[in-house]
Design an enzyme around this catalytic site. Structure first.
Site, PDB file in Angstrom:
ATOM      1  CB  SER A 176     -32.680 119.260  50.853  1.00 39.59           C
ATOM      2  OG  SER A 176     -33.600 120.224  51.316  1.00 39.59           O
TER       3      SER A 176
ATOM      4  CE1 TYR B  61     -27.775 122.174  52.789  1.00 42.23           C
ATOM      5  CE2 TYR B  61     -30.028 122.722  52.159  1.00 42.23           C
ATOM      6  CZ  TYR B  61     -29.103 121.817  52.641  1.00 42.23           C
ATOM      7  OH  TYR B  61     -29.513 120.539  52.983  1.00 42.23           O
TER       8      TYR B  61
END
Length: 343
Positions: A147, A160
């Site tokens: 990501s 995260y």
């Protein structure tokens, strides 16, 4: 759907974790369309069954393996099941994750640990299981689904973001070791943008509003195409998907402090919308089990999502584009040299 038997030759053998929904679900369909044999690793029974059906209908062969990727032995056993069924593993895609949308001080230690165990250690355990079967053959590809948050932390997703940063560092270390050993095994990472997946309805949410991806939003099939491409072109250390990913990573490299202030001002609101948080949290158990239904690949943001990424095309073809630009620059320079000077 395959459960066991003798190895077959058609297509590659591909393992995808987190295969029951979202990006994983779109990715198994994309591999299946190539005629690959696809092992689907996840927890949710409903999602796995539906994903297996889609793989078969797309032209692939599905092997369903229920597993929690935070359990190292279970992941090793899952890899062995794949090898028992197909003889080897060509591609392993680490994609499974979970998260919590909340300020750091509102995430308790057990929740933070759980996110880390699934989202980071799940990749470590998956990579170790894949290498156990790839290194003796001196071939194979591991794709780490990342990501933009692997480089740039944002508010409300500390667990995260921390896990994605850890994956980035782990993958770089592993690449160095494989290069030193002159191994034929490759690993690469695909950095993704905000995506229209069901995660925003099943991730544990303590924000006032409903969770949403930061715009612009891309369809999961954009990510799936990048993952499939990376699996065949893993000499590239990293792929960026989406203009927003490229912009974020470049801005973070040039002016991280300025970007930090911008994110502090905008991203708390950008990650939520009107409405109360609802739906099951998949932190401790699969969301489809709680509701007894399949969530699929897409979330609730179809109306604002795009299925195309010009930046992804440029990233995949940067070598070709570089050659064209170099040739064009050379032609311009040659023309200038042969054009008579004017007084």
């Amino acid at each position: 759907m395959r459960t066991a038997g003798t190895p077959q030759q058609r297509g590659r053998v591909v393992v995808v974790t987190g295969a029951s929904g979202g990006v994983g679900r779109a990715t198994v369909r994309a591999f299946a369309a190539r005629g690959d044999k696809v092992a689907l690793l996840a927890r949710g029974r409903e999602g796995l069954a539906a994903a297996a059906d889609e793989v078969e209908r797309a032209g692939g062969e599905a092997l369903v393996v229920g597993v929690d990727v935070s359990d190292a032995k279970a992941v090793d056993d899952a890899a062995q099941q794949v090898v028992d069924a197909y003889g080897h593993i060509d591609v392993w895609v680490n994609n499974a994750f979970t998260g919590v949308f909340a300020p750091f001080t509102e995430v308790n230690p057990d929740e933070f640990r759980r996110v880390t165990e699934v989202t980071y250690l799940g990749y470590v355990f998956g990579t170790r299981a894949a290498l156990r079967h790839m290194l003796p053959r001196d071939r194979g590809t591991i794709v780490q689904v990342g990501s933009a948050l692997a480089y740039r932390g944002i508010p409300l997703q500390s667990a995260y973001c921390g896990a994605k940063h850890a994956i980035q560092g782990f993958n770089e270390s592993l690449r160095c070791e494989l290069l030193h050993a002159r191994s034929g095994v490759r690993t690469t990472m695909v950095q993704l943008p905000g995506l229209n997946t069901p995660q925003f309805d099943w991730v544990l949410n303590r924000m006032p509003g409903r969770a949403r991806p930061v715009a612009p939003v891309y369809q999961p099939e954009v990510a799936a195409r990048a993952i499939v491409h990376a699996s065949s072109h893993a000499r590239r250390r990293e792929y960026w998907v989406g203009g927003s990913t490229a912009a974020t990573l470049l801005a973070n490299a040039v002016a991280p402090g300025l970007l930090e202030r911008y994110l502090a001002r905008t991203n708390v609101d950008a990650q939520q919308e009107e409405g109360r948080p609802e739906g099951p949290a998949n932190l401790w158990s699969p969301a489809d089990g709680a509701h007894g239904r399949d969530f699929g690949a897409h979330g609730r943001f179809d109306d604002e999502s795009t299925g195309n990424s010009p930046q992804q095309w440029l990233s995949r073809n940067r070598g070709w584009m570089g050659a064209v630009l170099t040739a064009g620059a050379a032609a311009v320079a040659a023309r200038k040299l042969t054009t008579p000077a004017r007084c």
